[in-house]
Design an enzyme around this catalytic site. Structure first.
Site, PDB file in Angstrom:
ATOM      1  N   ASP A 151      -1.301  -0.366   6.096  1.00  0.00           N
ATOM      2  CA  ASP A 151      -1.554   0.297   7.383  1.00  0.00           C
ATOM      3  C   ASP A 151      -3.014   0.292   7.785  1.00  0.00           C
ATOM      4  OD1 ASP A 151      -2.008   2.313   5.201  1.00  0.00           O
ATOM      5  OD2 ASP A 151      -2.609   3.541   6.906  1.00  0.00           O
TER       6      ASP A 151
ATOM      7  N   ASP B 200      -0.365   5.246   0.730  1.00  0.00           N
ATOM      8  CA  ASP B 200      -0.672   6.239   1.769  1.00  0.00           C
ATOM      9  C   ASP B 200      -0.661   5.598   3.149  1.00  0.00           C
ATOM     10  OD1 ASP B 200      -1.188   8.691   0.328  1.00  0.00           O
ATOM     11  OD2 ASP B 200      -2.944   7.700  -0.502  1.00  0.00           O
TER      12      ASP B 200
ATOM     13  N   ASP C  79       0.850  -1.188   0.000  1.00  0.00           N
ATOM     14  CA  ASP C  79       0.000   0.000   0.000  1.00  0.00           C
ATOM     15  C   ASP C  79       0.893   1.247   0.000  1.00  0.00           C
ATOM     16  OD1 ASP C  79      -2.507   1.493   0.505  1.00  0.00           O
ATOM     17  OD2 ASP C  79      -1.555   1.914   2.436  1.00  0.00           O
TER      18      ASP C  79
END
Length: 333
Positions: free
Chosen positions: A212, A17, A15
């Protein structure tokens, strides 16, 4: 095979961001971690739910931050959404695009015809754009209510920005859902498609999903049947992790992407040196002294075992001052 986490995998599905960068700044150590993986023959596919930018633009940003990234290394939910749509409607079908110019281009590349009126649309594809307004959402409502095929690139309710959390594509999708009572097909995480396409792009048989967010990255990994590493550098918190339902529980937990070179046993949720956890009338009770992240890894399996497949909803308490301090630092006090 190396004893560290990276040694068990042949590709990283990472991922962006909150995992590799925050806004215009790389997460400390993330570029080094990805370059280190590349040096060991483990490629990274950059997998993002953000449908507002082209793969070329994403790759350029990553390269500018020090990541070894090319356009072909990027997989976006917009790409997955356009591919999904092309499987659902015939060539030349009229598609109302709610999104940026790059999403329009992807739709056109799939042999479909972008239109601007809901009255004329055979399908709607909806991706994030900061310029989306009422008129375009109204056209999407008209099309969906009229029976058009509806694909959402992703349904992230929020989007991290330099100014804080803002409404994401899922919030805009929610407007059309409320107005029509319909549900879109979803191309991005937490659906499996985006991750399985990323895995296929590098012919991986042992991928590791790194992210995250429990509700997108980790849930997507579970849907795709892939192991996952949750890094604590972005959206999901220690409290979210302890309370996570089975579909959102990661295989490994690390502070950040430097965890890739840590021993697997260290990263796996379970009892860790210095800490014990007991269940007392529905409450988790932490005892001991040690690293905060090890306390979190020790808490998780006890909470998850108590909750079954659902979310743990009991309190978390400390037995002793060291445990109390650790829970406070973790945001679990």
């Amino acid at each position: 095979m190396s004893d560290d986490l990276l040694g068990r995998h042949d590709a990283l599905l990472a991922d962006l961001d909150g995992t590799l960068y925050r806004g215009p700044v790389a997460v400390p150590g993330a570029a080094d971690a990805v370059r280190g993986a590349t040096d060991r023959g483990v490629p990274t596919v950059y997998v993002t739910n953000n449908a507002s930018r082209s793969p070329a633009d994403v790759a350029a940003q990553l390269a500018g931050l020090g990541f070894p990234a090319r356009e072909q290394d990027v997989r976006t939910s917009a790409q997955a959404g356009a591919a999904m749509l092309a499987e659902l409607v015939p060539a030349g079908a009229a598609v109302l695009v709610v999104g940026t110019a790059s999403l329009v281009d992807l739709v056109r590349e799939r042999g479909l015809e972008p239109v601007t009126s809901g009255d004329d649309a055979d399908a709607v594809i909806q991706g994030h754009s900061p310029d989306t307004g009422w008129r375009l959402l109204a056209e999407a409502t008209v099309a969906v209510r009229g029976g058009a095929v509806w694909v959402a690139t992703n349904v992230d309710l929020t989007l991290p920005t330099e100014r804080g959390t803002m409404p994401g594509n899922g919030s805009m999708v929610g407007v059309v859902k409320v107005a029509t009572g319909a549900e879109p097909r979803i191309a991005g995480k937490p659906a499996a498609r985006l991750l399985t396409e990323a895995q296929a792009a590098v012919s991986s048989s042992r991928p590791l999903v790194v992210g995250d967010r429990l509700d997108t990255d980790i849930e997507g990994a579970v849907a795709a049947g892939a192991p996952s590493l949750l890094v604590m550098t972005g959206v999901s918190t220690a409290r979210d992790l302890v309370r996570a339902a089975a579909v959102r529980r990661p295989t490994y937990v690390g502070a950040d992407t430097s965890a890739l070179t840590r021993p697997v046993d260290e990263l796996t949720p379970g009892e860790k040196d210095g800490w014990t956890v007991r269940l007392d009338e529905g409450a988790l009770v932490l005892t001991g002294n040690g690293a905060d992240l090890d306390a979190l890894r020790t808490l998780c399996p006890v909470a998850w075992g108590a909750a079954g497949d659902g979310e743990f909803d009991g309190p978390v308490r400390a037995d002793g001052s060291a445990a109390a301090d650790a829970l406070a630092r973790l945001g679990l006090a």
